[in-house]
Design a protein around this motif. Structure first.
Motif, PDB file in Angstrom:
ATOM      1  N   ALA A  30       4.514  -3.186   2.701  1.00 10.34           N
ATOM      2  CA  ALA A  30       3.815  -1.892   2.723  1.00 10.34           C
ATOM      3  C   ALA A  30       4.788  -0.762   2.454  1.00 10.34           C
ATOM      4  N   ALA A  33       5.899  -0.829  -1.153  1.00  9.41           N
ATOM      5  CA  ALA A  33       4.822  -0.387  -2.046  1.00  9.41           C
ATOM      6  C   ALA A  33       4.634   1.118  -1.965  1.00  9.41           C
ATOM      7  N   GLU A  34       4.797   1.640  -0.747  1.00  5.90           N
ATOM      8  CA  GLU A  34       4.636   3.102  -0.560  1.00  5.90           C
ATOM      9  C   GLU A  34       5.679   3.844  -1.388  1.00  5.90           C
ATOM     10  N   ALA A  37       4.734   3.575  -4.949  1.00  4.54           N
ATOM     11  CA  ALA A  37       3.600   4.456  -5.279  1.00  4.54           C
ATOM     12  C   ALA A  37       4.071   5.893  -5.389  1.00  4.54           C
ATOM     13  N   ARG A 103     -16.613  16.162   5.447  1.00  6.53           N
ATOM     14  CA  ARG A 103     -16.640  14.732   5.152  1.00  6.53           C
ATOM     15  C   ARG A 103     -17.836  14.408   4.276  1.00  6.53           C
ATOM     16  N   ILE A 359      -1.509  11.840   8.138  1.00  8.55           N
ATOM     17  CA  ILE A 359      -0.547  10.914   8.728  1.00  8.55           C
ATOM     18  C   ILE A 359       0.866  11.348   8.379  1.00  8.55           C
ATOM     19  N   THR A 360       1.715  11.393   9.385  1.00 10.36           N
ATOM     20  CA  THR A 360       3.093  11.806   9.160  1.00 10.36           C
ATOM     21  C   THR A 360       3.883  10.666   8.538  1.00 10.36           C
ATOM     22  N   THR A 361       4.604  10.973   7.452  1.00  5.70           N
ATOM     23  CA  THR A 361       5.420   9.925   6.840  1.00  5.70           C
ATOM     24  C   THR A 361       6.868  10.003   7.309  1.00  5.70           C
ATOM     25  N   TYR A 377      -1.580  10.732  -1.202  1.00  8.34           N
ATOM     26  CA  TYR A 377      -1.717  10.037  -2.489  1.00  8.34           C
ATOM     27  C   TYR A 377      -3.019  10.390  -3.178  1.00  8.34           C
ATOM     28  N   LYS A 378      -3.958  10.994  -2.412  1.00  6.00           N
ATOM     29  CA  LYS A 378      -5.220  11.410  -3.027  1.00  6.00           C
ATOM     30  C   LYS A 378      -4.964  12.641  -3.877  1.00  6.00           C
TER      31      LYS A 378
END
Lengths: 666, 157
Positions: A30, A33-34, A37, A103, A359-361, A377-378
């Motif tokens: 993961a 891949a992150e 990406a 939403r 979400i904090t990276t 990523y959106k």
């Protein structure tokens, strides 16, 4: 099925979990891949994007205000994204309605919810003379002998913290007398006990005490859910953190270890969300968690189902609605928070909380600021959020979005009021990938930039050293860039050294030497060959050179420290670098797992020398688990004894001769 | 510490794994299939509107993957009859007195519906979407499963 049968079925199913090895393998995949990406999705020039984002925020805020003014009786809501002022919520329902509306409309995702909390941290004086740069312990030998946490303790190392005086959590801690570690055996999904041990005067590792984690966290049943743990040590207090993914919560237990043979729990606290990271500064723990309320349980009438909380395990306090702000109401699209709290260790209670959406990276903190990065990523790019730590208070300050992605916490530094970040981004016109370095003031207004570096390469490692930033990009060769940041408005490239291979971790050894751990690359096809330690000569920053390199391991070799800086000890004051690595076992084809080694490096008159020791194992028949043990091993020193702290034991090594003194199995 | 993909992995791995266990009735196969699903997702990620959407997508992919796995296994059954029967014996022994065992004895489609309905708390409509079948089919699977479970569990409780 009746209710009893349903419950039993659920309990039985909850006990079914994928193996820890599979989860570790997938987590690795993961992360890789992150990063991959991130290379692909960056689009625009970060600095331009930041300015454009500010304009977009203003438009978004205006639109949202119009929407809300229509349905909600609230006053002025507007504020540009880069200002500290943000709109208030009147009650939880208002927040719920806003998110629910968005939403349904499928609106964007980037937004912030923050408390306006002026948090007074009692009795703490702000220290402005601290070393605030992203400089390692190793850069200033005067600082390394004692840590601020245990000034009376014998000379010893701390976790490999990025910033001096800002403690990071880890699975092993020492106060210079005792070693606190978490026992975990291969095959178990999580650690089982806190173990306390110590080296005696002769360097023999001795066992003192242990305490089951189930007792520390007062969990009666075995959770069997891959809970992860970290520890912090502050004077005679040991703080244990337990991240529980299923419950989406983080437990904090504070232990009094003034008598280490009888550790005693003095407080148990809980915060919404799984544990992300934390920093310990002057007796205050700043804890960051990712809170994802279960969508199926969210009910408007019950704020506990969608508002994060912190408090003692018996009594949780929700973030008050008037404390909750949002900078970009139009873009709130889900109940997913990053919760930031300040926990006073003296009072043993949370003094303040705050939350951001998303979400904090990565997280960076020095003594004056806490920066939270959130990669998206959106809408490709990274949002930056800053909390100021001023005169004992924490105050939300500013936000900005840049396109491009940061590698890790080492990609950031704040020094003398200037925030600097190194990113990899994709140029929207040419679709080529570049790397850049960007400076901002504390309001996150852009100051300067230097970009277009390392075409079609990405950042592999970054290290700041005061006014200088070193970073490595890579495709086939390893350019080490050296950038002068003394004029924040005009970062200046001093030199770019191109050598084969790349460094994944950089550490400043002394004023003239930068150490890089990474991979050699001798093949023409670009495939990597084994591991490499590079020693860069930084005495002339306009002309960096690789003074020495040590190649070791074959092409299957891998060192956990390449990805986790806590897995390496770099101690120039003791003239030692220590880390573990593993590689395919060529002598035993039937062994499907790697074999592991301990690498010890010291500087001699002729340069640096590598010594390799076999990785200790309690049982030869269990040699199939080297990767697991190598990854979870830490290195520290107490006096002249080097301690290799494994999940199931400790080996002590003489720092001068590198000979093994003793081995203790828990 | 956490990355975006890692968060998704941590959220969805257990539900996906448990669903696969109930589908293919073999924890080793379930683990392999789970790995395939997540590795594929990391290679070709997609975004989700909500967490329910995320979970529904993963369960749907898991259902398709499990179905195709069982189909392949049926095709090569003659090759590994021994392995299968051995695995079946082990499973029977280990899970004899559990509800999971009783559910495991149901035909595949009933078993899968029971898991999604009773464990994942999904509605019949959501289950129909995941399994790509009409709601009425889900209803009849659940009805038959309930009848079978009543019979098999009647004596154990």
């Amino acid at each position: 099925m009746n209710e009893q049968e349903k419950r039993r079925y659920r309990e039985e199913q909850n006990a079914l979990n994928p193996s820890a090895e599979t989860m570790e393998r997938l987590c690795d995949a993961a992360r890789k891949a992150e990063t991959h990406a991130a290379e692909k999705t960056g689009e625009k020039h970060p600095r331009v994007a930041c300015q454009k984002t500010m304009r977009r925020y203003a438009v978004a805020c205006l639109a949202a205000a119009m929407l809300l003014a229509f349905c909600l009786p609230i006053g002025s809501l507007l504020s540009p994204a880069n200002q500290a002022e943000a709109r208030n919520f009147q009650d939880y329902g208002e927040l719920f309605d806003l998110i629910n509306e968005n939403r349904k409309k499928g609106n964007g995702e980037l937004t912030y919810i923050v408390t306006d909390g002026e948090i007074t941290l009692r009795g703490e004086e702000h220290i402005t003379s601290g070393y605030v740069g992203g400089v390692s312990l190793g850069t200033d030998t005067d600082n390394t002998a004692t840590t601020p946490l245990a000034s009376a303790a014998p000379e010893h190392s701390d976790t490999n913290n990025q910033v001096y005086d800002v403690q990071e959590g880890d699975v092993v801690k020492t106060d210079g007398t005792y070693i606190y570690s978490l026992k975990r055996v291969q095959g178990e999904s999580e650690s089982s006990d806190l173990c306390i041990s110590y080296p005696d005067e002769a360097g023999n590792a001795l066992f003192l005490a242990s305490l089951p984690l189930s007792e520390i966290f007062e969990e009666k049943t075995k959770s069997n859910q891959n809970a992860s743990h970290e520890m912090f040590l502050c004077e005679a207090k040991l703080i244990l953190i337990r991240s529980r993914s299923r419950e989406d919560s983080t437990l904090i237990s504070i232990l009094d270890v003034s008598d280490a043979s009888v550790p005693r729990v003095t407080a148990r606290l809980e915060q919404s969300g799984t544990y992300n990271s934390a920093r310990l500064i002057d007796g205050t723990l700043y804890l960051v968690s990712d809170h994802n309320p279960r969508a199926e349980y969210i009910r408007k009438s019950s704020p506990t189902t969608y508002i994060p909380s912190c408090g003692s395990t018996d009594e949780q306090a929700l973030l008050a609605p008037e404390e909750i702000h949002t900078l970009d109401p139009e873009a709130v699209s889900g109940f997913s928070y990053t919760v930031v709290s300040a926990l006073s260790l003296e009072e043993e209670r949370f003094v303040s909380r705050a939350a951001t959406l998303g979400i904090t990276t990565h997280l960076y903190a020095n003594r004056e600021s806490l920066y939270v990065l959130s990669a998206s990523y959106k809408t490709p790019g990274t949002s930056i959020l800053r909390f100021a730590l001023e005169n004992g208070t924490v105050r939300y300050c500013a936000a900005a979005k840049i396109n491009g992605y940061a590698l890790n916490q080492f990609s950031m530094q704040e020094k003398d009021g200037v925030f600097t970040i190194v990113t990899t981004y994709t140029d929207s016109l040419t679709q080529a990938q570049y790397n850049g370095i960007y400076t901002f003031d504390r309001s996150l207004q852009p100051l300067g930039s230097l970009d277009g570096l390392g075409k079609d390469e990405r950042v592999y490692s970054v290290r700041f050293d005061g006014d200088v930033c070193y970073f490595v990009t890579y495709r086939q060769t390893d350019p080490v860039f050296c950038v002068d940041l003394s004029d924040a408005a005009a970062p200046k490239l001093l030199s770019a050294l191109k050598i084969p291979g790349f460094s994944s971790y950089l550490h400043v050894w002394d004023k003239n030497t930068l150490v890089g751990l990474g991979r050699a690359d001798e093949n023409e096809d670009g495939s990597t060959e084994g591991l490499k330690l590079s020693f860069f000569d930084t005495s002339d920053q306009e002309s960096l050179s690789e003074r020495q390199k040590i190649l070791f391991g074959d092409y299957t070799a891998s060192a956990p420290a390449e990805e986790n800086h806590k897995a390496i000890l770099v101690a120039p004051e003791k003239n030692v670098i220590a880390f573990a690595y593993h590689q395919y076992d060529r002598n035993n084809e039937s062994n499907l797992d790697d074999v592991a080694f301990i690498a010890l490096v010291k500087e001699t008159e002729d340069g640096f020398e590598l010594h390799t020791l076999d990785f200790p194992r309690s049982n030869e028949e269990e040699n199939g688990f080297y990767v697991f043990f190598a990854k979870n091993t830490r290195f520290l020193y107490i006096g002249d004894v080097l301690c290799v702290v494994m999940p199931d034991g400790i080996q002590t090594i003489d720092l001068t001769s590198f000979s093994c003194l003793s081995t203790l199995w828990f | 510490m956490n990355c975006h993909f890692e968060s998704i992995l941590k959220r969805q791995s257990a539900p996906v794994y448990r669903f696969l266990c109930s589908y293919v009735k073999n924890p080793h196969d379930a683990e392999d299939l789970m790995q395939d699903i997540f590795l594929r997702f990391f290679e070709r990620p997609r975004s989700f509107e909500t967490e329910e959407h995320e979970r529904a997508w993963f369960l749907k992919v898991a259902a398709n993957t499990a179905k195709s796995h069982l189909r392949k296994r049926a095709l090569r059954r003659h090759e590994d009859v021994e392995t299968l029967s051995l695995a079946a014996e082990e499973t029977d022994e280990a899970l004899r007195l559990t509800i999971t065992d009783a559910v495991g004895d149901l035909p595949t489609k009933q078993r899968v519906c029971v898991h999604l309905f009773y464990y994942e708390n999904l509605s019949q409509k959501e289950i129909a979407e995941i399994l790509a079948c009409p709601v009425s089919t889900v209803k009849s699977h659940l009805r038959r499963a309930k009848a079978a479970l009543l019979k098999s569990l009647g004596g154990t409780l």
